[in-house]
Design a protein around this motif. Structure first.
Motif, PDB file in Angstrom:
ATOM      1  N   GLY A 197       0.654  -1.249   0.156  1.00 49.42           N
ATOM      2  CA  GLY A 197       0.055   0.040   0.045  1.00 49.42           C
ATOM      3  C   GLY A 197       0.766   1.347   0.015  1.00 49.42           C
ATOM      4  N   GLN A 198       1.986   1.230  -0.215  1.00 48.59           N
ATOM      5  CA  GLN A 198       2.951   2.320  -0.059  1.00 48.59           C
ATOM      6  C   GLN A 198       2.509   3.313  -1.025  1.00 48.59           C
ATOM      7  OE1 GLN A 198       7.479   3.646  -1.242  1.00 48.59           O
ATOM      8  NE2 GLN A 198       7.288   1.394  -0.214  1.00 48.59           N
ATOM      9  N   THR A 199       2.415   2.896  -2.485  1.00 46.69           N
ATOM     10  CA  THR A 199       2.349   3.982  -3.245  1.00 46.69           C
ATOM     11  C   THR A 199       0.859   4.446  -3.229  1.00 46.69           C
ATOM     12  OG1 THR A 199       1.432   2.201  -4.816  1.00 46.69           O
ATOM     13  CG2 THR A 199       3.873   2.506  -5.092  1.00 46.69           C
ATOM     14  N   HIS A 200      -0.212   3.777  -2.815  1.00 51.29           N
ATOM     15  CA  HIS A 200      -1.457   4.311  -2.497  1.00 51.29           C
ATOM     16  C   HIS A 200      -1.481   5.377  -1.496  1.00 51.29           C
ATOM     17  CE1 HIS A 200      -1.918   0.279  -4.338  1.00 51.29           C
ATOM     18  NE2 HIS A 200      -2.900   0.526  -4.572  1.00 51.29           N
ATOM     19  N   TRP A 201      -0.840   5.054  -0.390  1.00 56.56           N
ATOM     20  CA  TRP A 201      -0.512   5.961   0.799  1.00 56.56           C
ATOM     21  C   TRP A 201      -0.010   7.435   0.237  1.00 56.56           C
ATOM     22  CZ3 TRP A 201      -2.108   7.054   5.583  1.00 56.56           C
ATOM     23  CH2 TRP A 201      -1.390   8.042   6.284  1.00 56.56           C
ATOM     24  N   THR A 202       1.183   7.392  -0.493  1.00 57.30           N
ATOM     25  CA  THR A 202       1.923   8.322  -0.642  1.00 57.30           C
ATOM     26  C   THR A 202       1.427   9.294  -1.809  1.00 57.30           C
ATOM     27  OG1 THR A 202       3.194   6.933  -2.322  1.00 57.30           O
ATOM     28  CG2 THR A 202       4.216   7.450  -0.009  1.00 57.30           C
ATOM     29  N   THR A 203       0.380   8.662  -2.486  1.00 51.37           N
ATOM     30  CA  THR A 203      -0.308   9.353  -3.481  1.00 51.37           C
ATOM     31  C   THR A 203      -1.869  10.062  -3.175  1.00 51.37           C
ATOM     32  OG1 THR A 203      -0.821   7.414  -4.970  1.00 51.37           O
ATOM     33  CG2 THR A 203       0.944   8.566  -5.448  1.00 51.37           C
ATOM     34  N   GLY A 204      -2.238   9.768  -1.858  1.00 50.44           N
ATOM     35  CA  GLY A 204      -3.473  10.176  -1.385  1.00 50.44           C
ATOM     36  C   GLY A 204      -4.542   9.153  -1.504  1.00 50.44           C
ATOM     37  N   TYR A 205      -4.048   7.869  -1.796  1.00 49.39           N
ATOM     38  CA  TYR A 205      -5.396   6.943  -2.051  1.00 49.39           C
ATOM     39  C   TYR A 205      -5.396   6.082  -0.536  1.00 49.39           C
ATOM     40  CZ  TYR A 205      -5.815   8.319  -6.817  1.00 49.39           C
ATOM     41  OH  TYR A 205      -6.011   8.580  -8.111  1.00 49.39           O
ATOM     42  N   HIS A 206      -5.709   6.850   0.598  1.00 54.72           N
ATOM     43  CA  HIS A 206      -5.362   6.264   1.937  1.00 54.72           C
ATOM     44  C   HIS A 206      -6.637   5.151   2.075  1.00 54.72           C
ATOM     45  CE1 HIS A 206      -3.180  10.084   3.544  1.00 54.72           C
ATOM     46  NE2 HIS A 206      -2.544   9.390   2.585  1.00 54.72           N
ATOM     47  N   ARG A 207      -7.854   5.304   1.516  1.00 54.73           N
ATOM     48  CA  ARG A 207      -8.883   4.204   1.733  1.00 54.73           C
ATOM     49  C   ARG A 207      -8.324   2.914   1.174  1.00 54.73           C
ATOM     50  NH1 ARG A 207     -14.614   5.617  -0.444  1.00 54.73           N
ATOM     51  NH2 ARG A 207     -14.354   7.284   1.179  1.00 54.73           N
ATOM     52  N   GLU A 208      -7.858   3.079   0.120  1.00 54.66           N
ATOM     53  CA  GLU A 208      -7.155   1.916  -0.653  1.00 54.66           C
ATOM     54  C   GLU A 208      -5.898   1.303   0.131  1.00 54.66           C
ATOM     55  OE1 GLU A 208      -9.525   4.131  -3.603  1.00 54.66           O
ATOM     56  OE2 GLU A 208      -7.952   4.834  -2.105  1.00 54.66           O
ATOM     57  N   ALA A 209      -5.286   1.988   0.765  1.00 54.98           N
ATOM     58  CA  ALA A 209      -4.015   1.793   1.567  1.00 54.98           C
ATOM     59  C   ALA A 209      -4.488   0.935   2.550  1.00 54.98           C
ATOM     60  CB  ALA A 209      -3.109   2.974   1.677  1.00 54.98           C
ATOM     61  N   GLU A 210      -5.531   1.635   3.371  1.00 56.54           N
ATOM     62  CA  GLU A 210      -6.016   0.729   4.501  1.00 56.54           C
ATOM     63  C   GLU A 210      -6.410  -0.636   4.203  1.00 56.54           C
ATOM     64  OE1 GLU A 210      -9.709   1.669   7.758  1.00 56.54           O
ATOM     65  OE2 GLU A 210      -9.001   3.253   6.479  1.00 56.54           O
ATOM     66  N   ALA A 211      -7.239  -0.660   3.009  1.00 61.03           N
ATOM     67  CA  ALA A 211      -7.522  -2.165   2.764  1.00 61.03           C
ATOM     68  C   ALA A 211      -6.363  -3.026   2.619  1.00 61.03           C
ATOM     69  CB  ALA A 211      -8.362  -2.112   1.501  1.00 61.03           C
ATOM     70  N   LEU A 212      -5.193  -2.551   2.140  1.00 60.78           N
ATOM     71  CA  LEU A 212      -3.920  -3.298   1.613  1.00 60.78           C
ATOM     72  C   LEU A 212      -3.276  -3.631   3.104  1.00 60.78           C
ATOM     73  CD1 LEU A 212      -2.759  -1.831  -1.594  1.00 60.78           C
ATOM     74  CD2 LEU A 212      -3.663  -4.000  -1.345  1.00 60.78           C
ATOM     75  N   ALA A 213      -3.434  -2.763   3.859  1.00 61.92           N
ATOM     76  CA  ALA A 213      -2.894  -2.938   5.311  1.00 61.92           C
ATOM     77  C   ALA A 213      -3.823  -3.872   6.221  1.00 61.92           C
ATOM     78  CB  ALA A 213      -2.843  -1.486   6.018  1.00 61.92           C
ATOM     79  N   ALA A 214      -5.039  -3.751   6.037  1.00 63.19           N
ATOM     80  CA  ALA A 214      -5.651  -4.902   6.593  1.00 63.19           C
ATOM     81  C   ALA A 214      -5.374  -6.208   6.080  1.00 63.19           C
ATOM     82  CB  ALA A 214      -7.003  -4.593   6.507  1.00 63.19           C
ATOM     83  N   ARG A 215      -5.194  -6.238   4.733  1.00 68.57           N
ATOM     84  CA  ARG A 215      -5.028  -7.611   4.129  1.00 68.57           C
ATOM     85  C   ARG A 215      -3.855  -8.000   4.363  1.00 68.57           C
ATOM     86  NH1 ARG A 215      -6.748 -10.318  -0.255  1.00 68.57           N
ATOM     87  NH2 ARG A 215      -5.445 -11.762  -1.428  1.00 68.57           N
TER      88      ARG A 215
END
Length: 236
Positions: free
Chosen positions: A43-61
């Motif tokens: 989820g690194q790229t999602h987090w750093t580009t502002g897609y925090h909801r998507e990053a949260e799902a990847l972190a949970a996975r």
């Protein structure tokens, strides 16, 4: 020891040799390596580009897949840093215990000589995440110095960023290329025939320029060097 391998999405998609090298290395040292087939991006790229909801799902996975393991190893300092520093903010809980490969070898296993043989002159590029987020210090260098046949070159201004930075290279291409050109100039000045690092993303950036310039310098992940025994394993 039973070790779960988090290979990272970049390595899985583009640099499978890195993951295979980690498995060969750890198995040679007597450890069982487990690979979770359902693993995906941290989820690194999602987090750093502002897609925090998507990053949260990847972190949970990630937590769901690796939370049951006592030891998780990754050949990516940037992913290790993301799991440690970003995942707690996304999930509200402690992340699984993720070790970058060199700190696992040096700190957990207590080894620097892993029985490798790599007869080349090698320059080591300490990536930004390895230095500033993971704090690897000289661990990769200690491992390289113990490799038989390897001549370690001194890379000038080694701690300067190579200019990759994920989306930075796309959004600030001119600056990114200029930074990579500086890094390439220093690498070529060492006389090394191999450039290594602990992040394939940075190696892709610098290595791509080295290749286009037909410099004769190969970009090789540190794991491949440590897994090499002189039988051509580093090429697999």
């Amino acid at each position: 020891m039973r070790v779960a391998l988090f290979v990272s999405c970049v390595n899985d998609a583009l640099y499978p040799r890195t993951g295979r090298a980690v498995v060969r290395l750890l198995e040679r040292l007597g450890h069982e390596v487990v690979f979770e087939p359902g693993q995906t991006c941290c989820g690194q790229t999602h987090w750093t580009t502002g897609y925090h909801r998507e990053a949260e799902a990847l972190a949970a996975r990630f937590a769901g897949l690796f939370g049951r393991y006592e030891t998780v190893v990754t050949p990516s300092a940037s992913c290790a840093a993301t799991v440690r520093t970003v995942h707690p903010r996304l999930t509200g809980g402690a992340p699984p215990p993720v070790h970058e490969l060199t700190e696992f070898l040096v700190d957990v296993l207590g080894v620097t000589d892993v029985g490798a043989y790599f007869p080349h002159r090698v320059a080591y590029h300490p990536t930004c995440h390895s230095l500033r987020a993971c704090g690897l210090g000289d661990r990769p260098l200690r491992l390289l110095r113990a490799v038989r046949g390897l001549e370690l070159a001194d890379l000038p201004r080694a701690e300067e960023c190579c200019g990759f930075g994920g989306a930075f290279a796309l959004k600030n291409a001119d600056t990114s290329v200029a930074m990579a050109a500086d890094k390439v100039r220093h690498v070529r000045g060492t006389g090394a025939d191999v450039l290594c690092a602990v992040d394939d993303s940075c190696l892709a950036h610098v290595g791509g320029m080295l290749s286009r310039l037909r410099s004769g310098v190969r970009a090789v992940h540190l794991a491949q060097i440590l897994a090499a025994t002189g039988s051509g394993d580093e090429e697999r």
